[in-house]
Write an enzyme that holds these catalytic residues in place. Sequence first.
Site, mmCIF file in Angstrom:
data_model
loop_
_atom_site.group_PDB
_atom_site.id
_atom_site.type_symbol
_atom_site.label_atom_id
_atom_site.label_comp_id
_atom_site.label_asym_id
_atom_site.label_seq_id
_atom_site.Cartn_x
_atom_site.Cartn_y
_atom_site.Cartn_z
ATOM 1 N N GLY A 1 0.823 -1.197 0.000
ATOM 2 C CA GLY A 1 0.000 0.000 0.000
ATOM 3 C C GLY A 1 0.858 1.247 0.000
ATOM 4 C CD GLN B 1 3.399 5.858 2.665
ATOM 5 O OE1 GLN B 1 2.429 5.295 2.187
ATOM 6 N NE2 GLN B 1 4.436 5.205 3.158
ATOM 7 C CB CYS C 1 5.417 1.959 6.978
ATOM 8 S SG CYS C 1 4.932 3.496 6.190
ATOM 9 C CG LEU C 2 6.630 1.015 0.842
ATOM 10 C CD1 LEU C 2 6.046 1.335 -0.525
ATOM 11 C CD2 LEU C 2 7.751 -0.015 0.702
ATOM 12 C CG HIS D 1 -0.223 0.989 7.110
ATOM 13 N ND1 HIS D 1 0.755 0.586 7.983
ATOM 14 C CD2 HIS D 1 0.378 1.880 6.275
ATOM 15 C CE1 HIS D 1 1.895 1.224 7.692
ATOM 16 N NE2 HIS D 1 1.685 2.008 6.645
ATOM 17 C CD GLU D 2 -0.874 2.450 2.806
ATOM 18 O OE1 GLU D 2 -0.466 3.624 2.822
ATOM 19 O OE2 GLU D 2 -0.129 1.477 3.014
ATOM 20 C CG HIS E 1 0.373 6.618 5.709
ATOM 21 N ND1 HIS E 1 1.496 7.139 6.299
ATOM 22 C CD2 HIS E 1 0.670 5.333 5.417
ATOM 23 C CE1 HIS E 1 2.440 6.190 6.355
ATOM 24 N NE2 HIS E 1 1.955 5.085 5.829
HETATM 25 NI NI NI Z 1 2.843 3.240 5.530
#
Ligand code: NI
Length: 159
Positions: free
Chosen positions: A46, A51, A90-91, A132-133, A136
């Site tokens: 995701g 991000q 997480c990226l 999770h997204e 963000h």
């Molecule tokens: Ni993330």
Amino acid sequence: MAIRNIRQEGDEILKKVSKEVEVIDDKLQTLIDDMIETMHKYNGVGLAAVQVGILKRVIVVDIYDDMGPVVMINPIIIKTKGEKEMDEGCLSFPNKFAKVKRPEEVIAEYTDREGKRMRVKAKELLAQAICHEIDHLNGEVFVDKMIPGTLEYIEPKEK
Ligand code: NI
């Protein structure tokens, strides 16, 4: 399409609340294409627009099943069921992993890239990725809600 630069831990933008999308135009379509490409490049499940530095309520998720990447504009969770401790990363925090409590099942509503309002029932990894997204988009990151004592730090590989 292009790979976008992923904002990393410590970048203040990750704490900001993203704005509702009002118009789905070419610029937004390009952002979505780039987000999908960027997520795939780094093998993420995701990615949220914030991000890549864009404060718009857009997320992409892909759990690499038959469904393919799902684009969600202005997503909201309308129902959750159960709770489960899940391993999470997480990226934007490439070396950190921790356990987070997530619902086992969610019903989410969102606008797709054609502008149609959709509803999806998601379980396990997909439910986790959507939650999770959406976090963000509200300026929240997983390390803020991790279960204490579960943080693992993986040393970056030598290049
Ligand atoms: Ni993330």
